[in-house]
Scaffold this active site. Structure first.
Site, short mmCIF file in Angstrom:
data_model
loop_
_atom_site.label_atom_id
_atom_site.label_comp_id
_atom_site.label_asym_id
_atom_site.label_seq_id
_atom_site.Cartn_x
_atom_site.Cartn_y
_atom_site.Cartn_z
N LYS A 1 -13.33 -8.77 -8.94
CA LYS A 1 -13.85 -7.49 -9.40
C LYS A 1 -12.77 -6.61 -10.00
CE LYS A 1 -13.76 -5.11 -4.90
NZ LYS A 1 -12.91 -6.02 -4.18
N LYS B 1 -8.88 -16.39 -12.18
CA LYS B 1 -9.74 -16.16 -11.03
C LYS B 1 -10.83 -15.12 -11.31
CE LYS B 1 -9.27 -15.36 -6.16
NZ LYS B 1 -8.81 -14.36 -5.28
N LYS C 1 0.84 -1.21 0.00
CA LYS C 1 0.00 0.00 0.00
C LYS C 1 0.87 1.25 0.00
CE LYS C 1 -4.36 -1.28 0.04
NZ LYS C 1 -4.99 -2.08 1.09
#
Ligand code: TRP
Length: 331
Positions: free
Chosen positions: A197, A194, A111
């Site tokens: 979203k 996979k 992050k």
């Protein structure tokens, strides 16, 4: 009875991958364990959502999990921010969480690299908040995916550290709940593996997708030019379509297309039509429940209130005991 807990990030809609992955297992787990499922809206503040977005996302996630089968009578289903005791435990745990170990967490490093202008303390202390989520109900087991294993390990570290520091055996050391063979991996429609979203437009079939959207996405699924030899092995993208067919269609339909493939007479268009129609049949009742629940403000509010009440009862007991252990005692 085992106490099982899981947190749900309030981002995005549920797709078939989520459904056949975690959600279906949650629905099963709630029958046999004392389950706590919560929407992790404190956690989501690390990304600074607008108030309207935050509220809307929390509601949508609550509605979709209810529609998918979580039962507020069986499990304790709550919104994290309705339980301020979690924030208090987070504060206590932070006093014994060290900069070095927090900085070494993979998700933090990632992050920090991706959003260098928003490396806030909430991001750094994400593992202590997650530990507070888990320890507040003294949970035994936490179903986690691969990406959350390191966080769970940190929760164990914090639980052990607390127990050792105060020479108590207060917090159980939380273990991973393994779905084992029950975890069905659902591929996406873009041939890449996979369903997710973030994998790109059209890769995932969401439970709220209407018939037209589902048909469009499925018809666009990636295929090859077809088999050229009898009984040829299927390339991944074709295997993926068969995997999807297996979860929503009848065994006869799967067999039929498998035979067609083996005889080199398959028409992918026909397979996709069948797949789309069976996905529609499967998702339609869930979609209808989502729409009905979303319109039923009174019911949603009742569920949230009931969940908060049950969760706070358990959380308040832990905080009372933890305060006593730490030495915050009444005069
Ligand atoms: N970190 C989890 C995720 O990103 C969500 C979460 C927050 C969670 N608190 C938790 C999961 C406690 C399990 C237990 O998916």
């Amino acid at each position: 009875m085992n106490i099982v807990l899981s947190g749900i990030r309030p981002t995005g809609n549920l797709h078939l991958g989520n459904y056949f992955g975690a959600v279906k297992n949650f629905v099963k787990m709630q029958e046999e364990n004392q389950c706590f499922f919560f929407i992790a809206d404190y956690h989501s503040l690390t990304t600074h959502p607008t108030p309207a977005d935050l509220h809307g996302n929390v509601k949508q996630v609550l509605v979709e999990y209810l529609a998918a089968g979580l039962d507020p009578e069986k499990a304790t289903l709550y919104v994290q921010s309705d339980v301020p005791e979690i924030a208090e435990l987070y504060l206590f745990l932070n006093m014994n969480a060290y900069l070095g170990e927090l900085e070494r967490v993979t998700t933090f490093k990632e992050k920090a690299r991706k959003q260098p202008d928003n490396v806030n303390a909430g991001l750094l202390t994400y593992p202590s908040l997650m530990a507070a989520d888990i320890l507040i109900h003294r949970s035994h087991q936490v179903p986690v995916g691969k990406d959350q294993e390191q966080h769970l390990e940190m929760s164990r570290t914090f639980a052990r550290r607390f127990n050792r520091m105060y020479d108590v055996e207060y917090f159980p050391i939380p273990q991973a709940y393994n779905f084992g063979a029950d975890l069905v991996k659902i591929p996406g429609l873009d041939g890449s593996g996979k369903m997710g979203k973030s994998e790109g437009e059209g890769n995932a079939i969401f439970l709220i997708d209407d018939a037209k959207t589902i048909r469009k996405k499925v018809m666009k699924a990636v295929t090859d030019t077809g088999p050229t030899a009898l009984n040829q092995a299927k390339p991944d993208m074709i295997e993926n379509l068969f995997s999807l067919l297996k979860v929503v269609s009848t065994p006869e339909a799967v067999q039929y297309f498998d035979d067609q493939y083996n005889q080199c007479t398959i028409r992918y268009g026909d397979l996709k039509k069948q797949l789309a129609e069976d996905m529609i049949v499967f998702t339609e009742p869930i979609r209808q429940r989502i729409l009905d629940l979303a319109a039923d403000e009174a019911y949603i509010s009742k569920v949230a209130r009931m969940g908060a009440e049950k969760a706070r009862e358990s959380a308040a007991k832990t905080i009372r005991e933890v305060r006593e252990i730490i030495g915050f005692r009444h005069f």
